[in-house]
Design a protein around this motif. Sequence first.
Motif, PDB file in Angstrom:
ATOM      1  N   LYS A 253      -7.296   5.794 -11.736  1.00  0.00           N
ATOM      2  CA  LYS A 253      -8.659   6.349 -11.755  1.00  0.00           C
ATOM      3  C   LYS A 253      -9.201   6.408 -13.187  1.00  0.00           C
ATOM      4  CE  LYS A 253     -11.233  10.510 -10.554  1.00  0.00           C
ATOM      5  NZ  LYS A 253     -11.915  10.520 -11.863  1.00  0.00           N
ATOM      6  N   SER A 254     -10.419   5.914 -13.378  1.00  0.00           N
ATOM      7  CA  SER A 254     -11.070   6.117 -14.676  1.00  0.00           C
ATOM      8  C   SER A 254     -11.627   7.550 -14.700  1.00  0.00           C
ATOM      9  CB  SER A 254     -12.196   5.098 -14.891  1.00  0.00           C
ATOM     10  OG  SER A 254     -13.170   5.248 -13.893  1.00  0.00           O
ATOM     11  N   LEU A 255     -11.769   8.102 -15.887  1.00  0.00           N
ATOM     12  CA  LEU A 255     -12.110   9.537 -16.000  1.00  0.00           C
ATOM     13  C   LEU A 255     -13.468   9.861 -15.391  1.00  0.00           C
ATOM     14  CD1 LEU A 255     -10.842  10.383 -19.592  1.00  0.00           C
ATOM     15  CD2 LEU A 255      -9.602  10.261 -17.445  1.00  0.00           C
ATOM     16  N   ASP A 256     -14.386   8.897 -15.401  1.00  0.00           N
ATOM     17  CA  ASP A 256     -15.759   9.210 -14.983  1.00  0.00           C
ATOM     18  C   ASP A 256     -16.089   8.731 -13.567  1.00  0.00           C
ATOM     19  OD1 ASP A 256     -15.797   6.524 -15.343  1.00  0.00           O
ATOM     20  OD2 ASP A 256     -17.336   6.484 -16.894  1.00  0.00           O
ATOM     21  N   SER A 257     -15.087   8.288 -12.800  1.00  0.00           N
ATOM     22  CA  SER A 257     -15.397   7.630 -11.524  1.00  0.00           C
ATOM     23  C   SER A 257     -16.050   8.556 -10.495  1.00  0.00           C
ATOM     24  CB  SER A 257     -14.142   7.011 -10.922  1.00  0.00           C
ATOM     25  OG  SER A 257     -13.206   8.015 -10.578  1.00  0.00           O
ATOM     26  N   LEU A 258     -15.865   9.875 -10.621  1.00  0.00           N
ATOM     27  CA  LEU A 258     -16.467  10.791  -9.649  1.00  0.00           C
ATOM     28  C   LEU A 258     -17.568  11.646 -10.270  1.00  0.00           C
ATOM     29  CD1 LEU A 258     -13.325  12.021  -7.659  1.00  0.00           C
ATOM     30  CD2 LEU A 258     -15.135  10.494  -6.869  1.00  0.00           C
ATOM     31  N   LEU A 259     -17.930  11.314 -11.522  1.00  0.00           N
ATOM     32  CA  LEU A 259     -18.956  12.109 -12.203  1.00  0.00           C
ATOM     33  C   LEU A 259     -20.301  11.441 -12.077  1.00  0.00           C
ATOM     34  CD1 LEU A 259     -17.011  12.997 -15.470  1.00  0.00           C
ATOM     35  CD2 LEU A 259     -17.083  14.245 -13.291  1.00  0.00           C
TER      36      LEU A 259
END
Length: 261
Positions: A253-259
């Motif tokens: 998961k990339s850090l911003d995938s759910l932001l």
Amino acid sequence: MILQNYLFTLLLLFACSVAGKHFRFDYDYNGYVGGWFKLHLIPATWHDAWLRCDLEGVSLARMPVKWAPGEPDNFNNGEDCIVLTNGTIADVNCSEIFPYMCFKKNTKDIIMTTCGTVDKEYKLESLTGNCYKFHRIGKPWKRAFMTCAAEGSYLAVINSPQEALLLKNIYDANHSKIRPGTSKDVINIGMHDWNEHGVWRTIHGLTIEEAGYADWAQGQPDNSSGQFCGAMFRNSKLDDFWCHASAPFICEKSLDSLLEL
Ligand SMILES: [Ca+2]
Ligand SMILES: [Ca+2]
């Protein structure tokens, strides 16, 4: 008609949601009920809707409602599932498909981690700057792919020999905890023989050589009885594996995938 009423009710509920506390970008907070909602417009059967919500770490939405006039009628003795239609509910056949809503209640233990998710099993790795989660309950490749996607991540893609070693270390650390009834010799990863002609691509579309890692185990890929799904042995070498067979897997998961960006 029932579908139109159903859609209208869901859209009304959705419109009543107000922007609020953060959970993930595809969910909206509703202060009145104290939780987050997500409207899935792509229809699904009740069981698939339940599964999708569960994989997203939430529940299929439940709400206090009344039966519609004449319901439940268990029409043709084949209606075991329940849908919302214009504010009231009706029993329907479980194979019918409808849009649906997932719900997450706001509780104190919902904490956004450095990985940009409330799922505490994702761990940040400085080598790649991405987060990884080892799934100890094995699943066939397609279901593993779906599980990672629902979590806002993707089936791990190996982009360098160093990342292969990183996945090997995560695999080693979890090997003794893999649930019985699944293969312990390989894990599913994000590559696939899409055309079944020996060209291996990552789930992002690059060939594995372009992606940065194509180190097959000796004698692999051997296409043993039709192996078109991507896997990795414990020694970090690649293997082609049966798509129908369950294996543990790692989501990346990339850090911003759910932001919300
Ligand atoms: Ca990667
Ligand atoms: Ca093989």
